[in-house]
Design a protein around this motif. Structure first.
Motif, PDB file in Angstrom:
ATOM      1  N   GLN A  33      49.152  63.426  65.845  1.00 23.52           N
ATOM      2  CA  GLN A  33      49.513  62.095  66.395  1.00 23.52           C
ATOM      3  C   GLN A  33      51.080  62.403  67.017  1.00 23.52           C
ATOM      4  N   ARG A  34      51.719  63.298  66.617  1.00 23.56           N
ATOM      5  CA  ARG A  34      53.156  63.519  67.109  1.00 23.56           C
ATOM      6  C   ARG A  34      52.919  64.056  68.529  1.00 23.56           C
ATOM      7  N   PHE A  35      52.024  64.505  68.873  1.00 15.37           N
ATOM      8  CA  PHE A  35      51.605  64.802  70.417  1.00 15.37           C
ATOM      9  C   PHE A  35      50.654  63.941  71.178  1.00 15.37           C
ATOM     10  N   GLY A  36      50.638  62.581  70.572  1.00 17.17           N
ATOM     11  CA  GLY A  36      49.976  61.594  71.042  1.00 17.17           C
ATOM     12  C   GLY A  36      48.485  61.884  70.750  1.00 17.17           C
ATOM     13  N   CYS A  37      47.878  62.560  70.196  1.00 16.50           N
ATOM     14  CA  CYS A  37      46.540  62.684  69.847  1.00 16.50           C
ATOM     15  C   CYS A  37      45.834  61.317  69.574  1.00 16.50           C
ATOM     16  N   GLU A  38      44.727  61.028  69.855  1.00 14.93           N
ATOM     17  CA  GLU A  38      43.826  59.604  68.869  1.00 14.93           C
ATOM     18  C   GLU A  38      42.973  60.532  68.042  1.00 14.93           C
ATOM     19  N   VAL A  39      43.235  60.433  66.657  1.00 14.55           N
ATOM     20  CA  VAL A  39      42.297  61.082  65.702  1.00 14.55           C
ATOM     21  C   VAL A  39      41.361  60.125  64.877  1.00 14.55           C
ATOM     22  N   ALA A  41      39.093  59.932  62.058  1.00 14.13           N
ATOM     23  CA  ALA A  41      39.030  60.695  60.760  1.00 14.13           C
ATOM     24  C   ALA A  41      37.677  60.334  60.196  1.00 14.13           C
ATOM     25  N   CYS A  42      36.764  61.326  59.922  1.00  8.82           N
ATOM     26  CA  CYS A  42      35.228  61.173  59.470  1.00  8.82           C
ATOM     27  C   CYS A  42      35.282  61.918  57.970  1.00  8.82           C
ATOM     28  N   ASP A  43      34.561  61.450  57.331  1.00 11.94           N
ATOM     29  CA  ASP A  43      34.234  62.030  55.787  1.00 11.94           C
ATOM     30  C   ASP A  43      33.146  61.307  55.112  1.00 11.94           C
ATOM     31  N   THR A  44      32.808  61.819  54.106  1.00 13.84           N
ATOM     32  CA  THR A  44      31.597  61.225  53.453  1.00 13.84           C
ATOM     33  C   THR A  44      31.974  60.138  52.426  1.00 13.84           C
ATOM     34  N   TYR A  45      33.070  59.668  52.193  1.00 18.10           N
ATOM     35  CA  TYR A  45      33.681  58.807  51.498  1.00 18.10           C
ATOM     36  C   TYR A  45      34.679  57.853  52.147  1.00 18.10           C
ATOM     37  N   ASP A  46      34.745  56.441  51.877  1.00 19.90           N
ATOM     38  CA  ASP A  46      35.622  55.719  52.280  1.00 19.90           C
ATOM     39  C   ASP A  46      37.053  55.748  51.846  1.00 19.90           C
ATOM     40  N   ARG A  47      37.980  55.641  52.382  1.00 20.19           N
ATOM     41  CA  ARG A  47      39.554  55.607  52.122  1.00 20.19           C
ATOM     42  C   ARG A  47      39.998  57.034  51.693  1.00 20.19           C
ATOM     43  N   ALA A  48      39.222  57.962  52.651  1.00 19.89           N
ATOM     44  CA  ALA A  48      39.837  59.304  52.330  1.00 19.89           C
ATOM     45  C   ALA A  48      41.344  59.525  52.729  1.00 19.89           C
ATOM     46  N   PRO A  49      41.962  60.682  52.360  1.00 19.65           N
ATOM     47  CA  PRO A  49      43.588  60.573  52.659  1.00 19.65           C
ATOM     48  C   PRO A  49      43.757  60.426  54.136  1.00 19.65           C
ATOM     49  N   ALA A  50      43.123  61.134  54.927  1.00 20.34           N
ATOM     50  CA  ALA A  50      43.640  60.956  56.499  1.00 20.34           C
ATOM     51  C   ALA A  50      43.200  59.842  57.161  1.00 20.34           C
ATOM     52  N   MET A  51      42.233  59.176  56.503  1.00 19.80           N
ATOM     53  CA  MET A  51      42.012  57.786  57.020  1.00 19.80           C
ATOM     54  C   MET A  51      43.063  56.745  57.117  1.00 19.80           C
ATOM     55  N   SER A  52      43.927  56.926  56.068  1.00 16.21           N
ATOM     56  CA  SER A  52      44.942  56.041  56.054  1.00 16.21           C
ATOM     57  C   SER A  52      46.044  56.146  57.076  1.00 16.21           C
ATOM     58  N   VAL A  53      46.071  57.220  57.904  1.00 16.22           N
ATOM     59  CA  VAL A  53      46.987  57.410  58.968  1.00 16.22           C
ATOM     60  C   VAL A  53      46.253  57.693  60.211  1.00 16.22           C
ATOM     61  N   ALA A  54      44.980  57.846  60.513  1.00 18.84           N
ATOM     62  CA  ALA A  54      44.184  57.890  61.650  1.00 18.84           C
ATOM     63  C   ALA A  54      44.050  56.809  62.540  1.00 18.84           C
ATOM     64  N   SER A  55      43.901  57.077  63.746  1.00 16.04           N
ATOM     65  CA  SER A  55      43.787  56.049  64.626  1.00 16.04           C
ATOM     66  C   SER A  55      42.487  55.120  64.233  1.00 16.04           C
ATOM     67  N   ALA A  73      28.319  61.965  69.668  1.00 13.69           N
ATOM     68  CA  ALA A  73      28.045  60.810  70.662  1.00 13.69           C
ATOM     69  C   ALA A  73      28.663  59.687  71.065  1.00 13.69           C
ATOM     70  N   LYS A  74      28.798  58.991  69.764  1.00 17.65           N
ATOM     71  CA  LYS A  74      29.546  57.693  69.995  1.00 17.65           C
ATOM     72  C   LYS A  74      30.994  57.868  70.186  1.00 17.65           C
ATOM     73  N   THR A  75      31.730  58.734  69.681  1.00 16.76           N
ATOM     74  CA  THR A  75      33.176  58.707  69.726  1.00 16.76           C
ATOM     75  C   THR A  75      33.541  59.574  70.979  1.00 16.76           C
ATOM     76  N   ASN A  76      32.706  60.389  71.473  1.00 13.78           N
ATOM     77  CA  ASN A  76      33.134  61.237  72.586  1.00 13.78           C
ATOM     78  C   ASN A  76      34.270  61.938  72.626  1.00 13.78           C
ATOM     79  N   PRO A  77      34.488  62.764  71.627  1.00 16.26           N
ATOM     80  CA  PRO A  77      35.782  63.412  71.543  1.00 16.26           C
ATOM     81  C   PRO A  77      35.890  64.515  72.472  1.00 16.26           C
ATOM     82  N   ASP A  78      37.419  64.645  72.753  1.00 18.45           N
ATOM     83  CA  ASP A  78      37.833  65.765  73.459  1.00 18.45           C
ATOM     84  C   ASP A  78      37.744  67.206  72.711  1.00 18.45           C
ATOM     85  N   LEU A  79      38.125  66.960  71.708  1.00 17.62           N
ATOM     86  CA  LEU A  79      38.214  68.112  70.736  1.00 17.62           C
ATOM     87  C   LEU A  79      37.598  67.756  69.108  1.00 17.62           C
ATOM     88  N   ILE A  80      36.953  68.697  68.673  1.00 18.51           N
ATOM     89  CA  ILE A  80      36.211  68.445  67.407  1.00 18.51           C
ATOM     90  C   ILE A  80      36.835  69.443  66.660  1.00 18.51           C
TER      91      ILE A  80
END
Length: 405
Positions: A33-39, A41-55, A73-80
């Motif tokens: 995110q410091r480089f402006g990336c839209e992140v 965050a995906c995981d198998t459970y809700d409120r995983a740590p990265a989800m609190s700071v992701a877009s 397909a739904k998110t159409n990311p530039d990077l996985i």
């Protein structure tokens, strides 16, 4: 690749799909995110740590190929960016074949998410020294192969992390229980276990190995070696730098580069350079060095770099992936010590943070996991000092003051 220079550095911002949103994914999200990336965050459970700071965030079964393909397909990311081992790798391979950029590559994820793939590649293609090993798909085969390797030995799931499902076996009568442990502790069932020789090593290290671009060409750089101590296959402290002989360090770098180069060669059909940080685990005995494991992403023992390096392992991974300049230099000695939950707790609260932070050389990261399970890493203390021994002492003292209730 002739077009590397024209592609990199990548235009920013990039939309990133992060597959795995634990504590390492959280720090990586912040770095991206410091480089402006839209992140996303995906995981198998809700409120995983990265989800609190992701877009934004998504909860899916990441072992289900259809679910992973649908979120791509739904998110159409530039990077996985895969951040965990437990993934439907077939969905990543299909995405790469359809032109999506999986970093470091879908092939590498496939080879490293299963110990059979990476250990066989290291021993047979990279030709680097490893402990003796074999694979078994039944109790009968396990007993046969363990007898050939000898006791004591280790029995592990071919797909797991943080020591889950691992057993140290000192006699044949423990093999039935070891098989059950491996089956129960696997991240996903492969129907196989790995049997590994017990090497009498002096110490073990993580060598953070970074493939990045310099003037359009891939270069491999290394951080100073990280020493670490494990219990039941999971790390309980790490420190940087680990003292090594000149010959041992040179050999460690040679092995790490050989294995990551072979991985890059195996990924040659994905039409983009293999870039990023790899956590290469090695055993050291005198000047001898043995390859153990590899993670194609920031490593848990590498959290020490938050306090020790000019750019920590998360910044290095982000910069390498994006094709940006980076610096692997050590700033000062440091150590890390994780806090593990002592019991189950559906609503963890933390106490003693003021005491833990009383030393100005200490930083604390509370991961923000919504539930505590016995043995689960919940926080980490990192401490810098003028020498490693003092840094270890300070980090251990700090984490000892933090409790969960």
């Amino acid at each position: 690749m002739t077009s590397t220079q024209s592609i990199y550095p990548l235009s920013l911002p990039q939309r990133v799909l992060l597959l795995g949103s634990g504590e390492l994914g959280k720090e990586l999200t912040i770095s991206l995110q410091r480089f402006g990336c839209e992140v996303i965050a995906c995981d198998t459970y809700d409120r995983a740590p990265a989800m609190s700071v992701a877009s934004s965030s998504v909860v899916i079964d990441m072992t289900n190929e259809t679910s992973v393909s649908a979120v791509i397909a739904k998110t159409n990311p530039d990077l996985i960016i895969p951040e965990v081992e437990k993934l439907a790798v077939e969905a990543l391979i299909a995405a790469a074949q359809n032109g999506k950029r999986v970093t470091p590559s879908a092939t590498i994820v496939k080879l490293t998410f299963d110990r059979q793939g990476i250990r066989t590649l290291a021993a047979e293609k990279a030709n680097v020294p490893t402990s003796k090993f074999a694979f078994a798909d039944s109790i009968e085969t396990l007993k046969e192969e363990a007898g050939k390797i000898g006791f004591p030995c280790f029995v592990k799931p071919t797909m797991s992390s943080s020591g889950h499902g691992q057993s140290r076996v000192i006699s044949a009568d423990q093999l039935d229980q070891a098989w059950e442990n491996a089956s129960a502790g696997a991240r996903a069932s492969t129907g196989k276990v790995i049997i590994e020789e017990n090497i009498d090593f002096d110490y073990e290290i993580t060598l953070l190995t970074v493939r990045h671009l310099v003037d359009g060409q891939v270069q491999t750089s290394f951080c100073e070696p990280i020493g670490h101590r494990q219990q039941d296959g999971d790390y309980v402290e790490s420190w940087q730098p680990q003292a090594m002989s000149v010959n041992a360090l040179a050999r460690a770098k040679e092995i790490a580069k050989s294995v990551t180069d072979i991985l890059a060669e195996e990924s040659g059909n994905e039409n983009h350079p293999v870039l990023g940080l790899f956590g290469v685990e090695l055993f050291v005995r005198g000047d001898e060095v043995f390859f153990s494991e590899l993670s194609p992403r920031p490593h848990d023992t590498g959290m020490v770099t938050i306090a020790s390096q000019v750019q920590n392992e998360f910044d290095l991974h982000a910069r390498a992936i994006l094709g940006l300049p980076l610096n692997t230099s050590l700033l000062n000695p440091a150590a890390s010590a994780p806090l593990k939950a002592p019991t189950e707790n559906a609503n963890p609260r933390y106490f003693g943070l003021d005491e833990a932070l009383a030393d100005p050389q200490v930083s604390i990261r509370i991961f923000g996991k919504p539930e505590a399970h016995k043995g689960r890493r919940m926080a980490v203390a990192v401490a810098r000092h003028e020498n490693v021994d003092e840094a270890r002492r300070v980090a251990q003292a700090a984490i000892g003051k933090l409790t969960i209730k």
